[in-house]
Design a protein around this motif. Structure first.
Motif, mmCIF file in Angstrom:
data_model
loop_
_atom_site.group_PDB
_atom_site.id
_atom_site.type_symbol
_atom_site.label_atom_id
_atom_site.label_comp_id
_atom_site.label_asym_id
_atom_site.label_seq_id
_atom_site.Cartn_x
_atom_site.Cartn_y
_atom_site.Cartn_z
ATOM 1 N N ARG A 156 0.856 -1.187 0.000
ATOM 2 C CA ARG A 156 0.000 0.000 0.000
ATOM 3 C C ARG A 156 0.893 1.239 0.000
ATOM 4 N N VAL A 157 0.510 2.219 -0.787
ATOM 5 C CA VAL A 157 1.261 3.469 -0.801
ATOM 6 C C VAL A 157 0.800 4.285 0.400
ATOM 7 N N ALA A 158 1.571 4.214 1.472
ATOM 8 C CA ALA A 158 1.182 4.871 2.726
ATOM 9 C C ALA A 158 2.029 6.111 2.946
ATOM 10 N N LEU A 159 1.393 7.159 3.447
ATOM 11 C CA LEU A 159 2.092 8.401 3.783
ATOM 12 C C LEU A 159 2.204 8.491 5.302
ATOM 13 N N ARG A 160 3.381 8.248 5.806
ATOM 14 C CA ARG A 160 3.601 8.288 7.252
ATOM 15 C C ARG A 160 4.178 9.653 7.626
ATOM 16 N N GLU A 161 3.443 10.384 8.487
ATOM 17 C CA GLU A 161 3.905 11.721 8.862
ATOM 18 C C GLU A 161 4.909 11.685 10.001
ATOM 19 N N LEU A 162 4.868 10.634 10.816
ATOM 20 C CA LEU A 162 5.806 10.491 11.927
ATOM 21 C C LEU A 162 6.605 9.205 11.745
ATOM 22 N N PRO A 163 7.852 9.159 12.199
ATOM 23 C CA PRO A 163 8.642 7.923 12.075
ATOM 24 C C PRO A 163 8.012 6.794 12.884
ATOM 25 N N ALA A 164 8.167 5.568 12.403
ATOM 26 C CA ALA A 164 7.530 4.422 13.052
ATOM 27 C C ALA A 164 8.000 4.260 14.493
ATOM 28 N N TRP A 165 9.271 4.580 14.767
ATOM 29 C CA TRP A 165 9.782 4.374 16.118
ATOM 30 C C TRP A 165 9.105 5.279 17.135
ATOM 31 N N HIS A 166 8.540 6.395 16.670
ATOM 32 C CA HIS A 166 7.911 7.331 17.603
ATOM 33 C C HIS A 166 6.769 6.669 18.351
ATOM 34 N N ALA A 167 5.898 5.965 17.642
ATOM 35 C CA ALA A 167 4.782 5.294 18.296
ATOM 36 C C ALA A 167 5.271 4.178 19.215
ATOM 37 N N TRP A 168 6.321 3.454 18.793
ATOM 38 C CA TRP A 168 6.851 2.384 19.628
ATOM 39 C C TRP A 168 7.427 2.932 20.937
ATOM 40 N N VAL A 169 8.200 4.003 20.858
ATOM 41 C CA VAL A 169 8.798 4.575 22.071
ATOM 42 C C VAL A 169 7.718 5.052 23.029
ATOM 43 N N ARG A 170 6.719 5.750 22.511
ATOM 44 C CA ARG A 170 5.639 6.230 23.376
ATOM 45 C C ARG A 170 4.852 5.071 23.971
ATOM 46 N N GLY A 171 4.602 4.046 23.155
ATOM 47 C CA GLY A 171 3.866 2.888 23.655
ATOM 48 C C GLY A 171 4.618 2.149 24.746
ATOM 49 N N VAL A 172 5.923 1.962 24.535
ATOM 50 C CA VAL A 172 6.738 1.303 25.564
ATOM 51 C C VAL A 172 6.757 2.132 26.838
ATOM 52 N N GLY A 173 6.832 3.456 26.696
ATOM 53 C CA GLY A 173 6.849 4.314 27.884
ATOM 54 C C GLY A 173 5.575 4.211 28.696
ATOM 55 N N MET A 174 4.421 4.300 28.038
ATOM 56 C CA MET A 174 3.154 4.220 28.766
ATOM 57 C C MET A 174 2.943 2.824 29.347
ATOM 58 N N LEU A 175 3.268 1.786 28.579
ATOM 59 C CA LEU A 175 3.111 0.422 29.084
ATOM 60 C C LEU A 175 4.047 0.165 30.260
ATOM 61 N N GLY A 176 5.296 0.645 30.131
ATOM 62 C CA GLY A 176 6.238 0.460 31.234
ATOM 63 C C GLY A 176 5.766 1.148 32.503
ATOM 64 N N TRP A 177 5.268 2.391 32.369
ATOM 65 C CA TRP A 177 4.761 3.092 33.552
ATOM 66 C C TRP A 177 3.594 2.325 34.172
ATOM 67 N N PHE A 178 2.669 1.864 33.342
ATOM 68 C CA PHE A 178 1.488 1.153 33.846
ATOM 69 C C PHE A 178 1.884 -0.120 34.598
ATOM 70 N N LEU A 179 2.806 -0.885 34.025
ATOM 71 C CA LEU A 179 3.201 -2.145 34.657
ATOM 72 C C LEU A 179 4.000 -1.910 35.940
ATOM 73 N N LEU A 180 4.962 -0.985 35.865
ATOM 74 C CA LEU A 180 5.879 -0.816 36.995
ATOM 75 C C LEU A 180 5.295 0.024 38.119
ATOM 76 N N PHE A 181 4.399 0.937 37.790
ATOM 77 C CA PHE A 181 3.864 1.817 38.830
ATOM 78 C C PHE A 181 2.546 1.308 39.396
ATOM 79 N N LEU A 182 1.790 0.551 38.612
ATOM 80 C CA LEU A 182 0.479 0.082 39.074
ATOM 81 C C LEU A 182 0.415 -1.426 39.248
#
Length: 444
Positions: A156-182
Motif C-alpha cells: 500500500r502506498v502509505a504516507l507516514r507523517e511520523l517515524p515508526a519508532w515514535h509510536a513504539w517509544v511512546r507505547g513502551v513508555g506508557m506500558l512500562g509506567w502502567f506495569l511498573l507503577f500500578l
C-alpha cells in the motif's frame, strides 16, 4: 515484482503529489511522489517516500497489468474521505500488487468540501488516470474481484507523517509506567526501584516527542526548496489586522515544476504546473455589483478550483499590484476574470468549494491558530499535555526523600513534566504575545 533504489529529487511528469501536510511533516509533501519511468521498452511505476527512497514496480509482463478503481462504500459517511475509494494495481491473474488511495494523493484533501467532490472527480484531480495512461496501464472501475480479494498481502502506498519508532517509544513508555507503577505494586512486589523504573519509562513519552520534533525540524530544513523562481507574500489592505504569523508564514512559491502553497498555520501542499490536473490558469473572482476582486483561484484544465487566495489579504496592500504581476509572470498561465452569478459576495464566501482554503490562507483567530499548530492536538492527538504531568506527580514527591532511588525518580518526574509542558507553554506564549496579534501591536 518490486525493487528499491536511491534516487534524485526530480520526478518526471505526470506525477502524483501527496495531500497537504502540517508544518512538522512538510518534507512528505516536498519529496513523496508516485510517477512512471520508461527505459527503452521497460516500464516501471515508481513510489518515492519522504527520504527519497524509491520502490519500483514492473509494468507489463510479470508485473502490473491493469488498474481497477473501487469507489468507497455508498453507505458510509458522505463527508468521509473513504468514499473516494482505492485503486488496485493488479497482475494478469487479478492479484493485487499495489493499492493507492486517491485521498492520500489529492493535494487539497481536507480543504475541499468532501461532500461535494465525487469519487471520480477526486481520482481525476490526483492525476492518477493520466499517469496510468502514460504507462499504458488500462483503468477500469468496478467492485473488488474474487482474485483481488484473495490476494493476501500486498503493498500500500502509505504516507507516514511520523517515524515508526515514535509510536513504539511512546507505547513502551506508557506500558512500562502502567506495569511498573500500578501492576507490579498491586502484586506485592513493588519497591523503590520499580518506582524509579516507572519514572524512567514515563519520560520516554515526552522524550520521544522531542526527539521526533527535532528530527522533523532537521528534515524540514534539508527539504527546503532551493530552486524557487518567485515567492509571493501577503500584501493585505492597510489596517486590516493581519497577524505576524500570517505575514511571516503564508506564501506562494513558484518552483520549476510545482506551485507550493503554505497556509497561515504552516501547512503546505503542491500543485503541478505543467499537467492538466494542476494549476493551468488563474481566475479572478469579481463582484459585479461593486467591481471589487474577491479572490484568485488556481484552476486546472477542467476549470476546477484547486487553491484560493483572498484578494483582500494578498493583493490589496501597497505591494499587491506588484505581487499580482509577479505571480502572473512567474506562472505564465492564462488569466481569466469571472463574475459572481446569483450570489452576493458574502454568500459566495460562505458556500464556495474552497471556502476552507480561503479561511486558512488568511489570518486565523488566535484560538484556531494555536489549535492548528499544536503538536499534541494536531500531530500526536489526545490530551497528554495534561495526563502525563499528572502521572508524574507521584514520583515527583521523591525529590524530598532521603533515599537515592526515590530522589532520582523525582528528578526524572520533574524532567518529564518540563519536557511535556515547556513546549506547550512556549507555544501558547508565542501565540498570545506575538504571532497571533495584529502586526505592529505585539506586547513589548
Amino acid at each position: 515484482m518490486a525493487s528499491e533504489a536511491p534516487v534524485g529529487t526530480i520526478a518526471p511528469e505526470p506525477a502524483l503529489r501527496p495531500r497537504g501536510a502540517h508544518a512538522a511533516a512538510v518534507d512528505v509533501v516536498r519529496h513523496a511522489r508516485v510517477y512512471g519511468r520508461t527505459v527503452s521498452e521497460d516500464r516501471e511505476l515508481v513510489v518515492r517516500d519522504r527520504a527519497l527512497r524509491e520502490k519500483r514496480y514492473r509494468v507489463g509482463q510479470g508485473g502490473i497489468h491493469r488498474a481497477v478503481y473501487v469507489p468507497g462504500p455508498e453507505s458510509g459517511p458522505k463527508a468521509s474521505a473513504a468514499r473516494w475509494g482505492v485503486v488496485n494495481l493488479e497482475d494478469a491473474s487479478g492479484r493485487v500488487i499495489l493499492q493507492v488511495a486517491p485521498a492520500d494523493w489529492l493535494p487539497e484533501a481536507g480543504l475541499v468540501g468532501l461532500a461535494d467532490l465525487s469519487p471520480r472527480q477526486c481520482l481525476t484531480r490526483t492525476g492518477l488516470p493520466a499517469l496510468l495512461a502514460d504507462l499504458r496501464i488500462p483503468l477500469a472501475e468496478g467492485p473488488v474481484s474474487s482474485q483481488a480479494a484473495d490476494s493476501g498481502r500486498y503493498d500500500r502506498v502509505a504516507l507516514r507523517e511520523l517515524p515508526a519508532w515514535h509510536a513504539w517509544v511512546r507505547g513502551v513508555g506508557m506500558l512500562g509506567w502502567f506495569l511498573l507503577f500500578l501492576v507490579v505494586p498491586m502484586t506485592g512486589h513493588g519497591n523503590r526501584w520499580t518506582v524509579l523504573a516507572s519514572a524512567a519509562a514515563l519520560l520516554l513519552v515526552p522524550g520521544g516527542d522531542l526527539a521526533a520534533r527535532f528530527g522533523l525540524w532537521k528534515r524540514r530544513r534539508r527539504s527546503a526548496p532551493r530552486d524557487v523562481e518567485t515567492v509571493i507574500r501577503p500584501s493585505p489592505q492597510p489596517g486590516a489586522g493581519a497577524t505576524r504569523r500570517f505575514l511571516g508564514t503564508a506564501a506562494v512559491r513558484v518552483l520549476p515544476s510545482d506551485v507550493s502553497l503554505t497556509s497561515t498555520a504552516g501547512e503546505e501542499r503542491r500543485l503541478p504546473r505543467s499537467q492538466a490536473h494542476g494549476a493551468t490558469r488563474l481566475t479572478r473572482i469579481v463582484d459585479p455589483s461593486t467591481g471589487a476582486t474577491l479572490g484568485v483561484e488556481f484552476r486546472d484544465d477542467t476549470d476546477a478550483a484547486r487553491a484560493h487566495l483572498p484578494w483582500h489579504w494578498w493583493f490589496a496592500g501597497p505591494e499587491g499590484a506588484e505581487n499580482w504581476s509577479r505571480l502572473v509572470t512567474a506562472l505564465g498561465v492564462p488569466v481569466v476574470e469571472e463574475s459572481l452569478r446569483g450570489l452576493s459576495a458574502d454568500q459566495w464566501r460562505d458556500t464556495h468549494t474552497m471556502s476552507t482554503d480561503a479561511r486558512l490562507m488568511a489570518p486565523l483567530t488566535g484560538k484556531e491558530a494555536r489549535r492548528r499548530t499544536n503538536w499534541s492536538v494536531r500531530v500526536v492527538g489526545g490530551g497528554e499535555a495534561i495526563v502525563v504531568p499528572v502521572l508524574a506527580l507521584m514520583p515527583l514527591l521523591g525529590l524530598g526523600s532521603d533515599q537515592s532511588p526515590a530522589r532520582w525518580a523525582g528528578v526524572l518526574a520533574a524532567l518529564t513534566i518540563v519536557a511535556e509542558l515547556a513546549p506547550v507553554l512556549g507555544h501558547q506564549l508565542a501565540s498570545r504575545f506575538t504571532l497571533d496579534r495584529p502586526a505592529g501591536q505585539e506586547l513589548r
